[in-house]
Design a protein around this motif. Structure first.
Motif, PDB file in Angstrom:
ATOM      1  N   PHE A 219       1.284  29.026  44.255  1.00  0.00           N
ATOM      2  CA  PHE A 219       1.077  29.456  42.870  1.00  0.00           C
ATOM      3  C   PHE A 219       2.418  29.386  42.150  1.00  0.00           C
ATOM      4  N   ASP A 220       2.423  28.766  40.972  1.00  0.00           N
ATOM      5  CA  ASP A 220       3.606  28.720  40.112  1.00  0.00           C
ATOM      6  C   ASP A 220       3.283  29.535  38.867  1.00  0.00           C
ATOM      7  N   VAL A 221       3.683  30.798  38.875  1.00  0.00           N
ATOM      8  CA  VAL A 221       3.345  31.729  37.794  1.00  0.00           C
ATOM      9  C   VAL A 221       4.503  31.763  36.802  1.00  0.00           C
ATOM     10  N   GLY A 222       4.204  31.373  35.552  1.00  0.00           N
ATOM     11  CA  GLY A 222       5.257  31.134  34.580  1.00  0.00           C
ATOM     12  C   GLY A 222       5.764  29.722  34.778  1.00  0.00           C
ATOM     13  N   ALA A 223       4.809  28.783  34.807  1.00  0.00           N
ATOM     14  CA  ALA A 223       5.110  27.401  35.214  1.00  0.00           C
ATOM     15  C   ALA A 223       5.931  26.634  34.192  1.00  0.00           C
ATOM     16  N   ASN A 224       5.916  27.100  32.937  1.00  0.00           N
ATOM     17  CA  ASN A 224       6.661  26.423  31.885  1.00  0.00           C
ATOM     18  C   ASN A 224       6.238  24.956  31.796  1.00  0.00           C
ATOM     19  N   LEU A 225       7.158  24.016  31.902  1.00  0.00           N
ATOM     20  CA  LEU A 225       6.821  22.602  31.762  1.00  0.00           C
ATOM     21  C   LEU A 225       6.528  21.918  33.099  1.00  0.00           C
ATOM     22  N   GLY A 226       6.547  22.669  34.191  1.00  0.00           N
ATOM     23  CA  GLY A 226       6.116  22.116  35.464  1.00  0.00           C
ATOM     24  C   GLY A 226       7.196  21.533  36.343  1.00  0.00           C
ATOM     25  N   LEU A 227       8.470  21.815  36.057  1.00  0.00           N
ATOM     26  CA  LEU A 227       9.549  21.275  36.877  1.00  0.00           C
ATOM     27  C   LEU A 227       9.503  21.810  38.296  1.00  0.00           C
TER      28      LEU A 227
ATOM     29  N   ALA B 214       0.631  19.723  49.113  1.00  0.00           N
ATOM     30  CA  ALA B 214       0.433  21.063  48.560  1.00  0.00           C
ATOM     31  C   ALA B 214      -0.633  21.053  47.471  1.00  0.00           C
ATOM     32  N   LYS B 215      -1.368  22.150  47.377  1.00  0.00           N
ATOM     33  CA  LYS B 215      -2.283  22.407  46.273  1.00  0.00           C
ATOM     34  C   LYS B 215      -1.640  23.481  45.402  1.00  0.00           C
ATOM     35  N   ILE B 216      -1.322  23.125  44.161  1.00  0.00           N
ATOM     36  CA  ILE B 216      -0.551  24.018  43.301  1.00  0.00           C
ATOM     37  C   ILE B 216      -1.403  24.505  42.135  1.00  0.00           C
ATOM     38  N   HIS B 217      -1.369  25.801  41.898  1.00  0.00           N
ATOM     39  CA  HIS B 217      -2.041  26.410  40.756  1.00  0.00           C
ATOM     40  C   HIS B 217      -0.961  26.910  39.802  1.00  0.00           C
ATOM     41  N   CYS B 218      -0.898  26.324  38.606  1.00  0.00           N
ATOM     42  CA  CYS B 218       0.110  26.682  37.602  1.00  0.00           C
ATOM     43  C   CYS B 218      -0.498  27.631  36.575  1.00  0.00           C
ATOM     44  N   PHE B 219       0.311  28.592  36.117  1.00  0.00           N
ATOM     45  CA  PHE B 219      -0.127  29.575  35.122  1.00  0.00           C
ATOM     46  C   PHE B 219       0.910  29.630  34.008  1.00  0.00           C
ATOM     47  N   GLU B 220       0.448  29.481  32.772  1.00  0.00           N
ATOM     48  CA  GLU B 220       1.357  29.508  31.621  1.00  0.00           C
ATOM     49  C   GLU B 220       0.665  30.171  30.434  1.00  0.00           C
ATOM     50  N   LEU B 221       1.364  31.148  29.837  1.00  0.00           N
ATOM     51  CA  LEU B 221       0.814  31.966  28.750  1.00  0.00           C
ATOM     52  C   LEU B 221       0.856  31.316  27.368  1.00  0.00           C
ATOM     53  N   VAL B 222       1.973  30.709  27.016  1.00  0.00           N
ATOM     54  CA  VAL B 222       2.219  30.270  25.640  1.00  0.00           C
ATOM     55  C   VAL B 222       1.416  29.016  25.321  1.00  0.00           C
ATOM     56  N   PRO B 223       0.575  29.052  24.273  1.00  0.00           N
ATOM     57  CA  PRO B 223      -0.311  27.916  23.975  1.00  0.00           C
ATOM     58  C   PRO B 223       0.405  26.576  23.833  1.00  0.00           C
TER      59      PRO B 223
ATOM     60  N   ASP C 131       0.192  30.549  50.607  1.00  0.00           N
ATOM     61  CA  ASP C 131       1.376  30.242  51.416  1.00  0.00           C
ATOM     62  C   ASP C 131       2.674  30.519  50.664  1.00  0.00           C
ATOM     63  N   PHE C 132       2.653  30.311  49.357  1.00  0.00           N
ATOM     64  CA  PHE C 132       3.872  30.517  48.580  1.00  0.00           C
ATOM     65  C   PHE C 132       3.515  30.944  47.161  1.00  0.00           C
ATOM     66  N   LEU C 133       4.096  32.063  46.749  1.00  0.00           N
ATOM     67  CA  LEU C 133       3.883  32.616  45.412  1.00  0.00           C
ATOM     68  C   LEU C 133       5.224  32.644  44.702  1.00  0.00           C
ATOM     69  N   LYS C 134       5.364  31.810  43.669  1.00  0.00           N
ATOM     70  CA  LYS C 134       6.607  31.772  42.896  1.00  0.00           C
ATOM     71  C   LYS C 134       6.344  32.394  41.528  1.00  0.00           C
ATOM     72  N   ILE C 135       7.180  33.362  41.130  1.00  0.00           N
ATOM     73  CA  ILE C 135       6.984  34.084  39.869  1.00  0.00           C
ATOM     74  C   ILE C 135       8.262  34.038  39.038  1.00  0.00           C
ATOM     75  N   ASP C 136       8.144  33.490  37.839  1.00  0.00           N
ATOM     76  CA  ASP C 136       9.254  33.466  36.879  1.00  0.00           C
ATOM     77  C   ASP C 136       8.641  33.747  35.512  1.00  0.00           C
TER      78      ASP C 136
ATOM     79  N   THR D 115       2.220  34.680  52.421  1.00  0.00           N
ATOM     80  CA  THR D 115       3.293  34.482  53.401  1.00  0.00           C
ATOM     81  C   THR D 115       4.675  34.658  52.790  1.00  0.00           C
ATOM     82  N   ALA D 116       4.955  33.967  51.689  1.00  0.00           N
ATOM     83  CA  ALA D 116       6.297  33.992  51.089  1.00  0.00           C
ATOM     84  C   ALA D 116       6.207  34.104  49.576  1.00  0.00           C
ATOM     85  N   ILE D 117       7.152  34.832  49.015  1.00  0.00           N
ATOM     86  CA  ILE D 117       7.180  35.086  47.569  1.00  0.00           C
ATOM     87  C   ILE D 117       8.587  34.836  47.054  1.00  0.00           C
ATOM     88  N   GLN D 118       8.681  34.188  45.898  1.00  0.00           N
ATOM     89  CA  GLN D 118       9.954  34.105  45.189  1.00  0.00           C
ATOM     90  C   GLN D 118       9.755  34.699  43.802  1.00  0.00           C
ATOM     91  N   PHE D 119      10.621  35.634  43.415  1.00  0.00           N
ATOM     92  CA  PHE D 119      10.516  36.215  42.079  1.00  0.00           C
ATOM     93  C   PHE D 119      11.903  36.344  41.456  1.00  0.00           C
TER      94      PHE D 119
END
Length: 285
Positions: A69-77, A89-98, A174-179, A201-205
């Protein structure tokens, strides 16, 4: 004698803090501490993030299908970096700003491995006001700080990570990334059930000054994750310095990334930690 000399220098600096030499020393000390803490170092290739991703890939197996999971994915870098080291990998991106959502969707449109969600994650399902900075074009914050920049208010939708996983039939993360520019703790709380069941399993914040408007502390993240068996540490260019929380040393609000790993994944913890940190971890047990 050494204590007397140190006391003399301390008093001298205090009395002459406006002196140019003292001001230069303060600036040099600040530069040294910024470098020491790996602060505001955003280059994935050199700040330790790409190193951590490569270690995750080697530990999981580069040919394995992992869920990230890429939470706060921004432009996807960051999603792009994940796919470079974990091509299955199967990636789920989340972005708030329209406006950012649209750019993110355009970037990954039709890509089978990336799911782009036009909403964010939090500790509840609700619509929130988000401060957007149009001059930067890539920044929006739920918890805004006072800055000398133009702002616009937009509306963003959020839901709980637990609910998203259940709706999509995802058993393990497997991996949760939060920015999320200060909303990281709320995102973590939205995974409370999944974390308690040991299915992450693993988290980056990210942690730093962005946590101040939200009135959250690094200790809050430790208090949430440590009782669930996660080892937590700050990310540096050579790896992760896993350690127990220490107040006030660790509550410095210096911008940087932290990584938490489920304690049963000792193999991953050992690979992520620099050798000198492994020695400290062993002595703490």
């Amino acid at each position: 004698m050494k204590q007397l000399a140190a006391s003399y220098v301390t008093e001298l600096v205090r009395k002459r803090h406006g002196n140019r030499l003292a001001e230069l020393g303060a600036r040099m000390s600040q530069w040294f501490l910024n470098s020491y803490w790996n602060e505001r170092h955003y280059d994935l290739k050199t700040n330790g993030e790409l190193l951590a991703l490569n270690i995750l890939a080697e530990t999981y197996g580069r040919g394995q299908e992992v869920v990230a999971f890429d939470v706060g994915a921004n432009l996807g870098l960051y999603a792009e970096a994940i796919l470079q080291v974990m091509p299955k990998a199967k990636i789920h991106c989340f972005e708030l700003v329209p406006s950012i959502q649209e750019q993110l969707k355009d970037r990954w449109r039709g890509h089978p491995a990336v799911t782009v969600n036009g909403f964010g994650l939090s500790d509840r399902e609700v619509e929130l006001d988000v401060t957007f900075y149009p001059d930067s074009q890539t920044e929006g914050r739920i918890h805004a700080m006072r800055r000398a920049m133009r702002t616009e208010m937009v509306t963003g939708r959020v839901c709980r990570g637990d609910d998203y996983l259940a709706r999509h039939g995802i058993d393990r993360l497997d991996f949760l990334k939060i920015d999320t520019e200060g909303h990281e703790l709320f995102v973590l709380k939205g995974f409370e059930r999944t974390l308690a069941e040991g299915r992450v399993t693993a988290i980056q914040f990210e942690y730093g000054t962005t946590w101040l408007p939200a009135r959250t502390l690094l200790s809050d993240a430790y208090n949430l994750l440590s009782p669930l068996g996660y080892k937590i540490g700050r990310l540096f260019p050579d790896g992760v310095r896993f350690k127990a929380y220490d107040f006030p040393q660790d509550e410095h609000f210096r911008m940087g990334n932290y990584i938490a790993v489920a304690s049963e994944r000792e193999d991953l913890i050992q690979r992520l930690a620099p050798p000198r940190n492994l020695h400290r971890l062993s002595s703490e047990r």
